[in-house]
Design an enzyme around this catalytic site. Structure first.
Site, short mmCIF file in Angstrom:
data_model
loop_
_atom_site.label_atom_id
_atom_site.label_comp_id
_atom_site.label_asym_id
_atom_site.label_seq_id
_atom_site.Cartn_x
_atom_site.Cartn_y
_atom_site.Cartn_z
CE LYS A 57 -70.39 8.29 -53.27
NZ LYS A 57 -69.80 7.76 -52.09
NE ARG A 89 -69.02 5.20 -45.20
CZ ARG A 89 -69.34 5.12 -46.49
NH1 ARG A 89 -68.50 4.58 -47.35
NH2 ARG A 89 -70.50 5.56 -46.94
CE1 TYR A 105 -40.78 2.38 -69.14
CE2 TYR A 105 -43.17 2.36 -69.02
CZ TYR A 105 -41.98 3.04 -69.28
OH TYR A 105 -42.01 4.35 -69.65
CG MET A 156 -48.66 7.98 -67.47
SD MET A 156 -47.65 9.40 -67.08
CE MET A 156 -46.79 8.87 -65.64
C1 LIG Z 1 -73.98 7.26 -48.10
C2 LIG Z 1 -74.02 6.65 -49.47
N1 LIG Z 1 -75.21 6.45 -50.04
C3 LIG Z 1 -75.29 5.92 -51.28
C4 LIG Z 1 -74.18 5.55 -52.00
C5 LIG Z 1 -74.32 4.92 -53.34
O1 LIG Z 1 -73.86 3.58 -53.32
P1 LIG Z 1 -73.89 2.63 -54.58
O2 LIG Z 1 -73.03 3.26 -55.60
O3 LIG Z 1 -73.34 1.35 -54.09
O4 LIG Z 1 -75.31 2.55 -55.03
C6 LIG Z 1 -72.93 5.73 -51.42
C7 LIG Z 1 -71.73 5.34 -52.16
O5 LIG Z 1 -70.63 5.24 -51.75
C8 LIG Z 1 -72.84 6.30 -50.12
O6 LIG Z 1 -71.66 6.51 -49.53
#
Ligand SMILES: Cc1ncc(COP(=O)(O)O)c(C=O)c1O
Length: 358
Positions: A35, A136, A256, A304
Site C-alpha cells: 500500500k 481499529r 531560515y 523545502m
Molecule cells: C491490516 C494490516 N496488515 C498488515 C500491515 C503491514 O504492517 P507492517 O508494515 O508493520 O508489516 C498493515 C500496515 O499498516 C496493516 O494495516
C-alpha cells in the site's frame, strides 16, 4: 536533467527480504503489503519484482490502489489471477464497482460495505476483518457479517485481524489477541483461512503465522523488532547532491530563522533535497547525512528544496552525492533520532523524487 534527489530502490534486496519472510512464515503464504506506493518505494518497481520472486498475494489500501496494481501486473499476469486484497475495504459505490471489474479482494468490516458490494454485483471473495483488541477497523462479531455476505453471493476468503503490539514480543496483548482471534474464527467458520500477523508479528509470534502473513515494513528492509534482527537488507537509499559549497565566518547564520550561528569559520554544503522531498524538517539541527564515510551534521533548518550540511574539515565538493538513509545510515536509526518510525521516512518521500531501480 532532473533534480538530483533520488531514492535508489534495490530490487535484489527486496527479493532477499521476501525470501527471508517466506522462510520465517514456514507453511503460511506471504501476502506482500504494498500500500501507499509500496511504502514510498514505487509500486511499479516493487510489485513486478515481487511477482517474479513468486509472490501471488498482495495487499493495498483501497480500490484505487488495487486497480493501479492490477494494471501494473497485467503484463506478468494477463489473466489477473493474483490476489489483491484491500486492507481498508471499500468506501463507496465507485470502489465496489472497481472491486468487481478489477477482480479485487476487499476486506469487509461492516454491513454497509457488504451492501455496496452486493449493489455492484460483486461475485468475488472478501476477507472478513475482525477486531480483536486494537479497536481499529473490524467487526466485533463476525457471524452476522458472514451470513450477510453469503446471502449477497460474496465468497468468504478468510478472516483477518491485526495486532496492536507486535513489535513488543512479550506484550500480553499479543497472546490475548491471538486467543480472541482463534475463538472468533472457531465459532464463526473454523475451516476458513486465517491471517493475523504483520512483519513484527512474524518474529514475535511465529506460532501464529496461520494461513497467510502480511508483512510490509520488513519487505523494505527495516528490522521490525530491534532486539531480534532477521538479516533484512535495506531497499531504499535516499540520496541528493551537493550543489554548492560555501565558507562562512564566525557569527554568520545558516538557513531560515537564523537558528544556527557559526561559532568559528566553517564550510557548508547545500544539498538538493528538502522537506518537500521527504527529508523530515525535524532533522533540522540534529540529523546527519553521510558522504565518503563521513557523517555530516544537518546545519540550520531543513528547507523545502534544500538541506545544509556542515562539511568543515572534509574534501566534499559540489557534485558529491550524500545519503540521508539507506546503506550507511539505517532508516530505523534516522527515524528514532527524531522520535518517529522508518514507515514515515519511506512514505514521506516526495512525488518529485525519482525512484531509480538498482
Ligand atoms: C491490516 C494490516 N496488515 C498488515 C500491515 C503491514 O504492517 P507492517 O508494515 O508493520 O508489516 C498493515 C500496515 O499498516 C496493516 O494495516
Amino acid at each position: 536533467m532532473s533534480r538530483p534527489a533520488i531514492a535508489w530502490i534495490n530490487l535484489d534486496h527486496l527479493c532477499h527480504n521476501y525470501r527471508l519472510l517466506q522462510q520465517a512464515a514456514t507453511d503460511a503464504s506471504v501476502m506482500a503489503v504494498v500500500k501507499a506506493n509500496a511504502y514510498g518505494h514505487g509500486l511499479n518497481l516493487v510489485a513486478p519484482a515481487l511477482f517474479r520472486a513468486g509472490c501471488r498475494l498482495f495487499a493495498v489500501t483501497d480500490a484505487d490502489e488495487g486497480a493501479k496494481l492490477r494494471n501494473i501486473l497485467r503484463s506478468d499476469d494477463p489473466a489477473g489471477d493474483t490476489e489483491i486484497a484491500l486492507l481498508s475495504g471499500i468506501f463507496d459505490a465507485g470502489d465496489a464497482s472497481l472491486a468487481t471489474t478489477e477482480h479485487l479482494t476487499p476486506t469487509i468490516s461492516d454491513s454497509a460495505q457488504c451492501d455496496m458490494l452486493q449493489a455492484a454485483d460483486f461475485d468475488g471473495a472478501a476477507w472478513i476483518k475482525v477486531d480483536t483488541g486494537m479497536n481499529r477497523l473490524g467487526a466485533a462479531e463476525p457471524q452476522v457479517l458472514i451470513r450477510q455476505c453469503l446471502q449477497a453471493g460474496i465468497q468468504i476468503r478468510g478472516f483477518m485481524s491485526h495486532l496492536a503490539c507486535a513489535d513488543t514480543p512479550l506484550h500480553p496483548m499479543n497472546r490475548q489477541q491471538a486467543e480472541r482471534f482463534a475463538s472468533l474464527c472457531d465459532q464463526a467458520a473454523p475451516q476458513l483461512p486465517r491471517s493475523l500477523l504483520n512483519s513484527a508479528g512474524i518474529i514475535s509470534m511465529p506460532d501464529q503465522c496461520l494461513d497467510v502473513v502480511r508483512p510490509g515494513i520488513a519487505l523494505y528492509g527495516a528490522e521490525p523488532v530491534a532486539e531480534k534482527p532477521m538479516g533484512l537488507k535495506p531497499v531504499m537509499r535516499m540520496t541528493a547532491r551537493v550543489i554548492q559549497v560555501r565558507d562562512i565566518k564566525a557569527g554568520e547564520t545558516v538557513s531560515y530563522s537564523a537558528s544556527f550561528t557559526a561559532e568559528t569559520s566553517m564550510r557548508i554544503a547545500i544539498v538538493s533535497a528538502g522537506y518537500a522531498d521527504g527529508i523530515p524538517r525535524a532533522l533540522s539541527g540534529c540529523g546527519q547525512a553521510s558522504c565518503h564515510d563521513r557523517l555530516l551534521p544537518v546545519t540550520g533548518r531543513v528547507c523545502m528544496d534544500y538541506t545544509m550540511l556542515n562539511v568543515s574539515d572534509t574534501n566534499i565538493q559540489s557534485g558529491d552525492n550524500v545519503e540521508f538513509w539507506g546503506m550507511e545510515l539505517a532508516a530505523n536509526d534516522v527515524a528514532s533520532m527524531i522520535d518517529t518510525i522508518s514507515y514515515t521516512l519511506f512514505t514521506g518521500v516526495g512525488e518529485r523524487v525519482r525512484r531509480v531501480p538498482v
